[in-house]
Design an enzyme around this catalytic site. Sequence first.
Site, PDB file in Angstrom:
ATOM      1  N   ILE A 134      54.160  21.418  67.367  1.00 38.14           N
ATOM      2  CA  ILE A 134      53.997  22.275  66.273  1.00 38.14           C
ATOM      3  C   ILE A 134      53.429  23.548  66.958  1.00 38.14           C
ATOM      4  CG2 ILE A 134      53.426  23.109  63.900  1.00 38.14           C
ATOM      5  CD1 ILE A 134      55.472  20.832  64.367  1.00 38.14           C
TER       6      ILE A 134
ATOM      7  N   ASN B  12      64.125  27.900  69.005  1.00 39.02           N
ATOM      8  CA  ASN B  12      63.964  26.410  69.075  1.00 39.02           C
ATOM      9  C   ASN B  12      65.364  25.757  68.770  1.00 39.02           C
ATOM     10  OD1 ASN B  12      62.591  23.861  69.196  1.00 39.02           O
ATOM     11  ND2 ASN B  12      63.121  23.621  66.948  1.00 39.02           N
ATOM     12  N   THR B  13      65.643  24.542  69.509  1.00 35.41           N
ATOM     13  CA  THR B  13      66.902  24.112  69.352  1.00 35.41           C
ATOM     14  C   THR B  13      66.668  22.707  68.570  1.00 35.41           C
ATOM     15  OG1 THR B  13      68.650  22.808  70.035  1.00 35.41           O
ATOM     16  CG2 THR B  13      66.651  23.133  71.716  1.00 35.41           C
ATOM     17  N   HIS B  14      66.965  22.254  67.627  1.00 35.15           N
ATOM     18  CA  HIS B  14      66.854  20.951  66.886  1.00 35.15           C
ATOM     19  C   HIS B  14      68.217  20.290  66.690  1.00 35.15           C
ATOM     20  CE1 HIS B  14      64.627  18.547  63.890  1.00 35.15           C
ATOM     21  NE2 HIS B  14      65.920  18.570  63.232  1.00 35.15           N
TER      22      HIS B  14
ATOM     23  N   ALA C 175      55.883  29.047  60.757  1.00 31.24           N
ATOM     24  CA  ALA C 175      55.037  28.059  60.662  1.00 31.24           C
ATOM     25  C   ALA C 175      55.079  26.963  60.246  1.00 31.24           C
ATOM     26  CB  ALA C 175      53.765  28.849  59.943  1.00 31.24           C
ATOM     27  N   GLY C 176      56.480  26.629  59.844  1.00 31.84           N
ATOM     28  CA  GLY C 176      56.827  25.325  59.130  1.00 31.84           C
ATOM     29  C   GLY C 176      57.133  24.478  60.356  1.00 31.84           C
TER      30      GLY C 176
HETATM   31  C1  GRF Z   1      66.804  17.950  72.241  1.00 34.11           C
HETATM   32  O1  GRF Z   1      67.735  17.216  71.400  1.00 34.11           O
HETATM   33  C2  GRF Z   1      65.764  18.823  71.203  1.00 34.11           C
HETATM   34  O2  GRF Z   1      66.743  19.318  70.191  1.00 34.11           O
HETATM   35  C3  GRF Z   1      64.856  17.739  71.065  1.00 34.11           C
HETATM   36  O3  GRF Z   1      64.675  17.079  71.879  1.00 34.11           O
HETATM   37  C4  GRF Z   1      65.619  17.022  72.987  1.00 34.11           C
HETATM   38  C5  GRF Z   1      65.117  17.588  74.198  1.00 34.11           C
HETATM   39  O4  GRF Z   1      66.040  17.352  75.160  1.00 34.11           O
HETATM   40  N1  GRF Z   1      63.874  18.262  70.115  1.00 34.11           N
HETATM   41  P1  GRF Z   1      65.664  17.758  76.928  1.00 34.11           P
HETATM   42  O5  GRF Z   1      64.336  17.495  77.076  1.00 34.11           O
HETATM   43  O6  GRF Z   1      66.358  19.166  76.672  1.00 34.11           O
HETATM   44  O7  GRF Z   1      66.818  16.803  77.896  1.00 34.11           O
END
Ligand code: GRF
Length: 210
Positions: free
Chosen positions: A102, A115-117, A150-151
């Site tokens: 975080i 960010n990607t989630h 921040a969350g």
């Molecule tokens: C992705 O799915 C990301 O969203 C998650 O961890 C994974 C990272 O994969 N938090 P990489 O390290 O980019 O292969």
Amino acid sequence: MPSGPHHPTEAARLVVLVSGSGTNLQALLDAAAAPSFGAAIVAVGADRDGIEGLARAERAGIPVFVERVGDHATRDEWDEALAGKIAAYKPDLLVSAGFMKILGHRVLGSFPVVNTHPALLPSFPGAHAVRDALAYGVRVTGCTVHLVDAGVDTGPVIAQEAVAVRDGDDEDTLHERIKTVERRLLVEIVGRMAREGWTVSGRRVRLGRA
Ligand code: GRF
């Protein structure tokens, strides 16, 4: 919430943070090799050594840095140190691509962060999104590219894509299918943010100039 860069003549500067295999980073590295992408990765940072994400950056000739939480007496000190390392590269945009810590207020107050989630937020925030989605039994999950606040995975959503859950899925097979979509979406959105800029109004993010 800051509005984003728009550099008609020069590439936007990206710093990417990773904690693991770095396949999202690799997708960004590959895309940024084309000048038309409009963004250059100027450094890659991590919270740990010895990860494939850092090796990918090194192979691409990109400077790397590591800032470990455990090397600091407090989380605030770590945040401060990490912000300093990032600031040295003067990024227009910080990309959290599988960074499993975080971020603190110092980093978040200094740079816009995306960010990607691996879930359709606000469902399944946190570090075990794929496992949690499977355990819940949803038939559709996916990925979210969002601005970081921040969350924990609570920032304004920029883009989402759905991925169907298959009967035989386990955490690994589902996560791999999500990551295939995630890499494409992250590249598309980061490129557009760099080229077109963005504006935020409440929780709504709009790409392009207002
Ligand atoms: C992705 O799915 C990301 O969203 C998650 O961890 C994974 C990272 O994969 N938090 P990489 O390290 O980019 O292969």
